[in-house]
Design an enzyme around this catalytic site. Structure first.
Site, PDB file in Angstrom:
ATOM      1  N   SER A  71      -4.459  15.075  10.781  1.00  0.00           N
ATOM      2  CA  SER A  71      -5.738  15.301  10.122  1.00  0.00           C
ATOM      3  C   SER A  71      -5.506  16.153   8.885  1.00  0.00           C
ATOM      4  O   SER A  71      -4.656  17.043   8.884  1.00  0.00           O
ATOM      5  CB  SER A  71      -6.687  16.013  11.092  1.00  0.00           C
ATOM      6  OG  SER A  71      -7.660  16.752  10.374  1.00  0.00           O
ATOM      7  N   GLU A 128      -7.095   2.127  16.056  1.00  0.00           N
ATOM      8  CA  GLU A 128      -8.422   2.007  15.427  1.00  0.00           C
ATOM      9  C   GLU A 128      -8.398   0.987  14.293  1.00  0.00           C
ATOM     10  O   GLU A 128      -9.370   0.256  14.062  1.00  0.00           O
ATOM     11  CB  GLU A 128      -8.868   3.363  14.884  1.00  0.00           C
ATOM     12  CG  GLU A 128      -9.124   4.372  15.994  1.00  0.00           C
ATOM     13  CD  GLU A 128      -9.322   5.769  15.427  1.00  0.00           C
ATOM     14  OE1 GLU A 128     -10.240   5.970  14.627  1.00  0.00           O
ATOM     15  OE2 GLU A 128      -8.517   6.653  15.776  1.00  0.00           O
ATOM     16  N   LYS A 187      -4.616  17.903  15.323  1.00  0.00           N
ATOM     17  CA  LYS A 187      -4.925  16.496  15.575  1.00  0.00           C
ATOM     18  C   LYS A 187      -3.708  15.586  15.562  1.00  0.00           C
ATOM     19  O   LYS A 187      -2.816  15.735  14.756  1.00  0.00           O
ATOM     20  CB  LYS A 187      -5.934  15.973  14.537  1.00  0.00           C
ATOM     21  CG  LYS A 187      -7.333  16.543  14.653  1.00  0.00           C
ATOM     22  CD  LYS A 187      -7.989  16.339  16.020  1.00  0.00           C
ATOM     23  CE  LYS A 187      -8.337  14.885  16.273  1.00  0.00           C
ATOM     24  NZ  LYS A 187      -9.387  14.407  15.360  1.00  0.00           N
ATOM     25  N   HIS A 206     -16.760  -2.054  34.107  1.00  0.00           N
ATOM     26  CA  HIS A 206     -17.833  -1.231  33.526  1.00  0.00           C
ATOM     27  C   HIS A 206     -17.309   0.141  33.086  1.00  0.00           C
ATOM     28  O   HIS A 206     -18.068   1.112  33.042  1.00  0.00           O
ATOM     29  CB  HIS A 206     -18.997  -1.043  34.513  1.00  0.00           C
ATOM     30  CG  HIS A 206     -19.361  -2.291  35.246  1.00  0.00           C
ATOM     31  ND1 HIS A 206     -20.219  -3.235  34.731  1.00  0.00           N
ATOM     32  CD2 HIS A 206     -18.941  -2.773  36.442  1.00  0.00           C
ATOM     33  CE1 HIS A 206     -20.334  -4.237  35.589  1.00  0.00           C
ATOM     34  NE2 HIS A 206     -19.553  -3.988  36.624  1.00  0.00           N
TER      35      HIS A 206
END
Ligand code: ARG
Length: 457
Positions: A276, A289, A282, A155
């Site tokens: 970025s 992803e 970043k 969980h």
């Protein structure tokens, strides 16, 4: 002009041509189509439908055409509707009347089914190979951090400590099942449809067994209608690839979490992260992803084909031409995903200190205290209840569980269980996450890996 224009009085409308042509995407099948045609030509010779000289000329012609594709010299002609017609048209240009015999006792329906099986047979093996490479990378990363551990989650809540190698091996096992599935599919698809003709075979004396053997198929089709209408093997391949994709997606999600400042369990190499355009600080795990994102597309390719197949009557229907683009796309995407994820794992720095600190969270020892009570004869449900009360007390008073246990008359005997790292050592049951069980697991994994690699050949 197309190769079948004899029956028609006007040429095909442009709009139909644009809808119908598949050369623009199926030309990548040229090598497998030529392989199938060479076997077909030799089959025609053995059936007495071509002389030895004609057969020889056609084999040389097909080799020349393959060469033209390899060198980029092959030029598509106006009527080349698909790769099959382009090759037959060119064979006839080169070999004249003998070229015009190449399609004897064959339809594009059994031809395309044969070509696509040959292509897919190779593709699943290549996907399996790249998947094995990722498995090896996961094992290697685990080996680079002997003894390193982290919290295991259920969980997404910290549950019990696990060795990093154990965690990575969990992914390895699921990927190994994927490889096995791909190899199972390869075995099932290894049936030759060549000789089924359009749908009902032919009156000519061909022997499908001959071409099946030449192409390394296990055996020829038993039913000509099934042979030309079956695309189970494409659907199965799309499922198997989608399943690899789903596993990569779950791994990708995990890497996104691990590399966030909130977890900070790992960092990916600069060569496997992106910056970025606006925010100078970043360092993004886009690789993970994209693996996650592209998996949706793999599921879409599978779903699309299943829907295409759903309402089709026997036998060949032109809808079946829609099998190719999803198949080609899924194969292309899974190669990209596998090699980038392999590189990402190999580039990963695992922040042992941070992960181990999280895994040493004393609440993760609660089950060990309960299990000690069980060893002393307390029924588990009662032990659970007692330790649960200690946990509640710790939460209420803002203390660590170790502190509460150490100051409790009944439980003080268990204070030693809270030594950092010791909970991991106590995960000793077969297949468990601790170092004692790890050796047996890694032996089993290596043996399974070896067996599967052997199957791949
Ligand atoms: N390009 C077609 C396909 O991919 C080849 C088979 C065409 N057969 C036919 N009867 N029109 O399915």
């Amino acid at each position: 002009m197309t190769l079948w224009s004899g029956r028609f009085s006007t040429p095909m409308a442009r709009a139909l041509w644009d809808l119908s042509e598949s050369y623009s995407f199926d030309h990548i099948l040229y090598a497998h189509d030529i392989m199938g045609s060479k076997a077909h030509v030799r089959g025609l010779e053995s059936a007495g439908l071509l002389s030895a000289e004609e057969c020889q000329l056609l084999l040389e012609t097909l080799d020349q055409i393959a060469q033209e594709f390899e060198s980029g010299a092959f030029v598509r002609a106006e009527g080349d509707e698909d790769i099959h017609m382009a090759i037959e048209r060119r064979a006839t240009e080169i070999a004249g009347d003998v070229g015009a015999k190449i399609h004897t006792a064959r339809s594009r329906n059994d031809q395309v089914a044969t070509t696509l099986r040959l292509f897919t047979r190779d593709a699943v093996a290549a996907v399996a190979q790249d998947t094995l490479e990722l498995i090896n990378a996961l094992i290697e990363v685990g080996a680079q951090h002997p003894g390193a551990y982290l919290p295991g989650y259920t969980h997404l809540q910290r549950a019990q400590p696990v060795l990093l190698a154990h965690h990575l091996n969990a992914h390895a096992w699921s990927l190994l099942r994927d490889v096995e599935r791909l190899l199972d599919a390869r075995e099932r698809m290894n049936i030759s449809p060549l000789g089924a003709g359009a749908l009902a075979g032919t009156s000519l004396p061909i022997q499908p067994q001959v071409t099946s053997d030449l192409l390394g198929f296990r055996e020829p089709f038993a039913n000509s209608m099934d042979a030309v209408s079956d695309r189970d093997f494409v659907a199965e391949t799309l499922f198997d690839i989608a399943m690899v994709g789903i596993h990569l997606s779950r791994m990708g999600e995990e890497l996104v979490l691990w590399t966030s400042a909130e977890f900070n369990f790992a960092t990916l190499g600069d060569d496997f992260t992106t910056g970025s355009s606006m925010l100078p600080q970043k360092k993004n795990s886009d690789v993970a992803e994209l693996a996650r994102g592209k998996s949706g597309r793999l599921v879409g390719n599978l779903t699309g084909l299943l829907v295409t197949l759903k309402g089709l009557p026997l036998s060949y229907n032109r809808d079946l031409q829609e099998d190719k683009e999803p198949l080609f796309d899924s194969i292309k995407q899974i190669f990209l995903m596998l090699s980038a994820m392999t590189g990402a794992y190999l580039s990963m720095t695992f922040n042992e200190g941070v992960a181990q600190f999280a895994a040493d969270d004393q609440f993760l020892v609660a089950i060990d205290v309960a299990e000690k009570l069980v060893e002393q004869g307390v029924p588990f449900r009662q032990a659970h209840e007692k330790v649960g009360r200690l946990v509640a007390e710790a939460v209420r008073e803002g203390k660590s569980l170790g502190e509460v246990v150490a100051t409790d008359e009944e439980f003080a005997q268990f204070a030693h269980l809270f030594a950092a790292g010791s909970a991991l050592q106590r995960r000793t049951s077969p297949g468990a996450s601790g170092p004692l069980a790890a050796d047996e697991q890694s032996e089993r994994l290596l043996a399974a890996l070896k067996a599967t690699s052997g199957r791949l050949g």
